[in-house]
Design a protein around this motif. Structure first.
Motif, PDB file in Angstrom:
ATOM      1  N   SER A  37     -43.744  20.937  49.421  1.00  0.00           N
ATOM      2  CA  SER A  37     -43.582  22.255  50.047  1.00  0.00           C
ATOM      3  C   SER A  37     -42.196  22.428  50.671  1.00  0.00           C
ATOM      4  O   SER A  37     -41.610  23.514  50.605  1.00  0.00           O
ATOM      5  N   VAL A  41     -39.397  25.322  49.867  1.00  0.00           N
ATOM      6  CA  VAL A  41     -38.735  26.177  50.864  1.00  0.00           C
ATOM      7  C   VAL A  41     -37.219  26.143  50.676  1.00  0.00           C
ATOM      8  O   VAL A  41     -36.549  27.178  50.630  1.00  0.00           O
ATOM      9  N   TRP A  45     -35.680  29.651  49.339  1.00  0.00           N
ATOM     10  CA  TRP A  45     -35.090  30.493  50.385  1.00  0.00           C
ATOM     11  C   TRP A  45     -33.983  29.808  51.172  1.00  0.00           C
ATOM     12  O   TRP A  45     -33.152  30.478  51.764  1.00  0.00           O
ATOM     13  N   CYS A 130     -44.596  37.426  53.757  1.00  0.00           N
ATOM     14  CA  CYS A 130     -44.783  36.232  54.585  1.00  0.00           C
ATOM     15  C   CYS A 130     -46.138  35.531  54.374  1.00  0.00           C
ATOM     16  O   CYS A 130     -46.169  34.326  54.117  1.00  0.00           O
ATOM     17  N   ARG A 133     -46.283  33.754  50.990  1.00  0.00           N
ATOM     18  CA  ARG A 133     -45.399  32.595  50.913  1.00  0.00           C
ATOM     19  C   ARG A 133     -46.018  31.390  51.606  1.00  0.00           C
ATOM     20  O   ARG A 133     -45.989  30.266  51.083  1.00  0.00           O
ATOM     21  N   ILE A 134     -46.569  31.614  52.791  1.00  0.00           N
ATOM     22  CA  ILE A 134     -47.208  30.513  53.518  1.00  0.00           C
ATOM     23  C   ILE A 134     -48.412  30.001  52.741  1.00  0.00           C
ATOM     24  O   ILE A 134     -48.624  28.780  52.627  1.00  0.00           O
ATOM     25  N   LEU A 137     -47.159  27.894  49.851  1.00  0.00           N
ATOM     26  CA  LEU A 137     -46.637  26.616  50.318  1.00  0.00           C
ATOM     27  C   LEU A 137     -47.748  25.671  50.774  1.00  0.00           C
ATOM     28  O   LEU A 137     -47.560  24.448  50.784  1.00  0.00           O
ATOM     29  N   ALA A 172     -47.521  24.274  56.378  1.00  0.00           N
ATOM     30  CA  ALA A 172     -46.771  25.176  55.496  1.00  0.00           C
ATOM     31  C   ALA A 172     -46.035  26.234  56.315  1.00  0.00           C
ATOM     32  O   ALA A 172     -44.869  26.561  56.025  1.00  0.00           O
ATOM     33  N   TYR A 176     -42.066  26.897  56.522  1.00  0.00           N
ATOM     34  CA  TYR A 176     -41.528  28.220  56.194  1.00  0.00           C
ATOM     35  C   TYR A 176     -40.675  28.774  57.330  1.00  0.00           C
ATOM     36  O   TYR A 176     -39.741  29.549  57.093  1.00  0.00           O
ATOM     37  N   CYS A 180     -37.539  31.505  57.642  1.00  0.00           N
ATOM     38  CA  CYS A 180     -37.943  32.826  58.109  1.00  0.00           C
ATOM     39  C   CYS A 180     -37.017  33.335  59.219  1.00  0.00           C
ATOM     40  O   CYS A 180     -36.782  32.637  60.209  1.00  0.00           O
ATOM     41  N   TYR A 192     -48.088  35.078  60.100  1.00  0.00           N
ATOM     42  CA  TYR A 192     -48.288  33.643  59.925  1.00  0.00           C
ATOM     43  C   TYR A 192     -49.785  33.340  59.991  1.00  0.00           C
ATOM     44  O   TYR A 192     -50.307  32.532  59.221  1.00  0.00           O
TER      45      TYR A 192
END
Length: 213
Positions: A37, A41, A45, A130, A133-134, A137, A172, A176, A180, A192
């Motif tokens: 993970s 990330v 990003w 968001c 993505r979490i 991950l 995760a 992230y 972020c 989140y």
């Protein structure tokens, strides 16, 4: 040699193997999934610019502290659930404390902001992406945790899966947070939280299938 003598002879040179704590076994699986993970990330990003300056650092520390607290609570609960006969670990009081602390900070931030500022604190610019993505991950983490649990003996499979999902989602989210740029506690609490909730639900749904003896 009779059967009793054979058994006695076989047992004479046995060396007891100390049991490995369940939390240690789960942490190993978490570390493997967390590495995947983290690479995701950094590759997708990268680390947010100016992470050590201005308001970015306090926001990162707030997010990291909340996520690590959730992960510690989940790991403690998961270690107790992974082996029959261990006393259950209360999860709800700790979860409530973390949520209340984030809510208190979020309320304070929004009270001092104007109406437009409060709305921006809640939604930021990445609220739609968001949670997904979490959740994405969290999948490698969940796989690593489930793999480690295969060597344990959980009885309550759905509850164990949910705790595994909470652990995966929390870590995760902490990873992230490196990328972020959102800084408000309200954003963390809502979006989140939604991503972590999705990971927890996925763990609960997959637990009976993948953790069955």
């Amino acid at each position: 040699m009779n059967q009793a003598a054979l058994i006695e002879a076989l047992c004479q040179d046995l060396t007891p193997v100390p049991p490995v704590p369940a939390a240690q076994v789960i942490a190993r699986g978490t570390l493997i999934g967390g590495g995947v993970s983290l690479l995701a990330v950094l590759g997708a990003w990268g680390v947010q610019p100016g992470i050590g300056h201005g308001t970015a650092l306090p926001a990162l520390l707030l997010k990291a502290a909340a996520m690590i607290a959730l992960a510690a609570l989940a790991l403690r609960s998961l270690a107790a659930l992974s082996r029959p006969g261990l006393p259950p670990a209360a999860l709800l009081p700790g979860l409530s404390a973390v949520v209340a602390a984030l809510g208190f900070v979020a309320l304070g931030q929004m009270l001092v902001a104007h109406q437009a500022g409060a709305e921006r604190m809640l939604f930021g610019t990445t609220w739609q992406a968001c949670p997904w993505r979490i959740f994405a991950l969290s999948l490698p983490l969940l796989g690593g945790i489930f793999r480690s649990l295969r060597g344990q003996a959980p009885v309550h499979l759905r509850q164990t899966g949910a705790a595994a999902g909470l652990l995966a989602g929390s870590i995760a989210a902490a990873l992230y947070a490196l990328a972020c740029t959102e800084q408000s506690a309200a954003f963390v609490l809502c979006w989140y939280g939604l991503g972590i909730g999705g990971a927890t639900l996925a763990g609960a749904l997959c637990g009976p299938r993948f953790l069955r003896w």
